[in-house]
Enzyme design. Structure first.
Site, PDB file in Angstrom:
ATOM      1  N   GLY A   1     -67.404  34.153   3.713  1.00 50.97           N
ATOM      2  CA  GLY A   1     -67.429  33.649   5.091  1.00 50.97           C
ATOM      3  C   GLY A   1     -66.029  33.428   5.628  1.00 50.97           C
ATOM      4  O   GLY A   1     -65.056  34.050   5.186  1.00 50.97           O
ATOM      5  N   ASP A   2     -65.926  32.524   6.572  1.00 47.02           N
ATOM      6  CA  ASP A   2     -64.647  32.271   7.241  1.00 47.02           C
ATOM      7  C   ASP A   2     -63.718  31.377   6.425  1.00 47.02           C
ATOM      8  O   ASP A   2     -62.501  31.414   6.602  1.00 47.02           O
ATOM      9  CB  ASP A   2     -64.905  31.585   8.587  1.00 47.02           C
TER      10      ASP A   2
ATOM     11  N   GLY B   1     -70.230  31.177   9.685  1.00 46.39           N
ATOM     12  CA  GLY B   1     -68.978  31.809   9.291  1.00 46.39           C
ATOM     13  C   GLY B   1     -68.700  33.137   9.956  1.00 46.39           C
ATOM     14  O   GLY B   1     -67.540  33.449  10.280  1.00 46.39           O
TER      15      GLY B   1
ATOM     16  N   THR C   1     -69.890  22.924   4.126  1.00 44.31           N
ATOM     17  CA  THR C   1     -68.432  23.123   4.043  1.00 44.31           C
ATOM     18  C   THR C   1     -67.761  21.774   4.180  1.00 44.31           C
ATOM     19  O   THR C   1     -68.291  20.877   4.827  1.00 44.31           O
ATOM     20  CB  THR C   1     -67.896  24.078   5.131  1.00 44.31           C
TER      21      THR C   1
ATOM     22  N   ARG D   1     -70.991  37.737  -0.563  1.00 42.17           N
ATOM     23  CA  ARG D   1     -70.685  37.476   0.853  1.00 42.17           C
ATOM     24  C   ARG D   1     -69.524  36.480   0.945  1.00 42.17           C
ATOM     25  O   ARG D   1     -69.465  35.487   0.224  1.00 42.17           O
ATOM     26  CB  ARG D   1     -71.917  36.912   1.552  1.00 42.17           C
TER      27      ARG D   1
ATOM     28  N   THR E   1     -66.144  24.569  10.292  1.00 40.52           N
ATOM     29  CA  THR E   1     -67.414  24.662   9.569  1.00 40.52           C
ATOM     30  C   THR E   1     -68.468  25.212  10.512  1.00 40.52           C
ATOM     31  O   THR E   1     -68.438  24.935  11.710  1.00 40.52           O
ATOM     32  CB  THR E   1     -67.863  23.291   9.031  1.00 40.52           C
ATOM     33  N   GLY E   2     -69.386  25.991   9.960  1.00 39.44           N
ATOM     34  CA  GLY E   2     -70.452  26.526  10.797  1.00 39.44           C
ATOM     35  C   GLY E   2     -70.759  27.960  10.454  1.00 39.44           C
ATOM     36  O   GLY E   2     -70.503  28.413   9.329  1.00 39.44           O
TER      37      GLY E   2
HETATM   38  N1  ASP Z   1     -68.542  28.393   7.403  1.00 37.22           N
HETATM   39  C1  ASP Z   1     -69.168  28.419   6.114  1.00 37.22           C
HETATM   40  C2  ASP Z   1     -69.459  29.838   5.745  1.00 37.22           C
HETATM   41  O1  ASP Z   1     -69.887  30.582   6.584  1.00 37.22           O
HETATM   42  C3  ASP Z   1     -70.434  27.645   6.020  1.00 37.22           C
HETATM   43  C4  ASP Z   1     -70.517  26.426   6.863  1.00 37.22           C
HETATM   44  O2  ASP Z   1     -69.525  25.837   7.213  1.00 37.22           O
HETATM   45  O3  ASP Z   1     -71.642  26.040   7.163  1.00 37.22           O
HETATM   46  O4  ASP Z   1     -69.325  30.194   4.603  1.00 37.22           O
END
Ligand code: ASP
Length: 314
Positions: free
Chosen positions: A214-215, A238, A184, A212, A235-236
């Site tokens: 995510g956030d 989600g 991200t 799918r 980021t992370g």
């Molecule tokens: N947050 C992002 C998601 O879940 C992916 C990421 O930031 O690693 O889509």
């Protein structure tokens, strides 16, 4: 099929960098978790250079007196074009090998986002167009005709698919190694008028279910900005950011408690991520000039001002 929950990386102790800036300011991130194996052997300094290019694109806008919104979009668009990052070209692929791109922006009390975008070369510009042209907040899979109407550049879906990401997907599907790679990109900024903006863009997680989301395109989860308080990009993992409505939670702590920006970010990471065995990172810029980069993941790609210098995390 890879299940999204298998992308959870165990959290570590939180690392936090802070700075403050009296005037316009920008912080960017290129994802919590760093480089995929396919990029391990690149020449030293490759990621630093890429982060610097994104940062300078946004900082140039602010130096020229441009808006925080223009600055975060410019910084994110550079990373969307760079296959090193999990956004735009070179994004992580779904289980069936597609690039489904999510992005969002927020500024001035307005917000826009796209989910599962397959044709906009720069999903962040599509998110901005949703905000500025539709009266809506979130559009799924904007059509080529719609993007053309918005004067945005379109590409064929395969344009986003790179050899490195196909190889990564092959590894993940074969389960030859852990799949806890985060990606991200995002940016937060405050301009000379004190306006705040945040933008985030991603391909999601490698091997995720087709469809799918995510956030990142969910306002309040991966992105949030409120003038007078703060702008936040995440980021992370989600699903954890969605459950914790993390970006909004940071801003709510500023609004409803005595927390400062650093404390608000750290408490949110503790409660929404670490306590749930999830990892990730947050960048934030406060109305008061405070800047924060914090993460409980193994690492985070980011850049923030450090006095007259630039602090690069790569
Ligand atoms: N947050 C992002 C998601 O879940 C992916 C990421 O930031 O690693 O889509």
């Amino acid at each position: 099929m890879q299940h999204a929950e298998e992308n959870v990386a165990p959290p570590r102790e939180t690392t936090c960098w802070t700075a403050s800036a009296a005037g316009p300011a920008l912080v960017i991130h290129g994802g919590a978790g760093g480089r995929i194996r396919e990029f391990q052997n690149l020449p030293e300094g490759t990621f630093e250079q890429a982060l610097r290019a994104s940062y300078e694109a946004g900082a140039d806008v602010l130096r020229d007196g441009g808006s925080a919104l223009d600055a975060v979009c410019a910084a994110v668009a550079v990373m969307e074009d760079d296959p090193l990052f999990n956004a735009g070209r070179g994004a992580a692929l779904t289980a069936d090998g597609r690039a489904e791109l999510d992005a969002s922006v927020m500024a001035g009390g307005l917000a826009g986002a796209v989910a599962g975008s397959r044709h906009a070369r720069h999903p962040v510009f599509a998110a901005r167009a949703v905000m500025e042209r539709t009266g809506h907040v979130l559009i799924a899979q904007p059509a080529v005709e719609t993007l053309t109407d918005w004067d945005l550049e379109t590409v064929e879906p395969d344009w986003f698919v790179t050899l490195e990401r196909s190889a990564q997907l092959e590894r993940v599907v074969a389960r030859r190694e852990a799949t806890n790679q985060h990606g991200t990109v995002g940016a937060v900024a405050r301009d000379a008028q004190g306006r705040l903006a945040a933008a985030t863009s991603t391909g999601g997680t490698c091997g995720q279910w087709t469809g799918r989301i995510g956030d990142t395109p969910v306002i309040g989860a991966g992105t949030y900005a409120r003038d007078g308080l703060a702008a936040v990009s995440c980021t992370g993992h989600g699903e954890a950011f969605l459950r914790g409505v993390v970006a909004h939670d940071v801003v709510a702590r500023l609004r409803y408690t005595d927390a400062d920006l650093r404390g608000a970010v750290l408490d949110t990471i503790e409660e929404s991520l670490t306590a749930h065995d999830a990892s990730g990172g947050i960048i934030a810029v406060g109305a008061d000039g405070s800047l924060v980069v914090a993460y409980n993941s193994a690492m985070m790609l980011a850049a923030m001002p450090d006095g007259a210098d630039l602090r690069l995390m790569a």
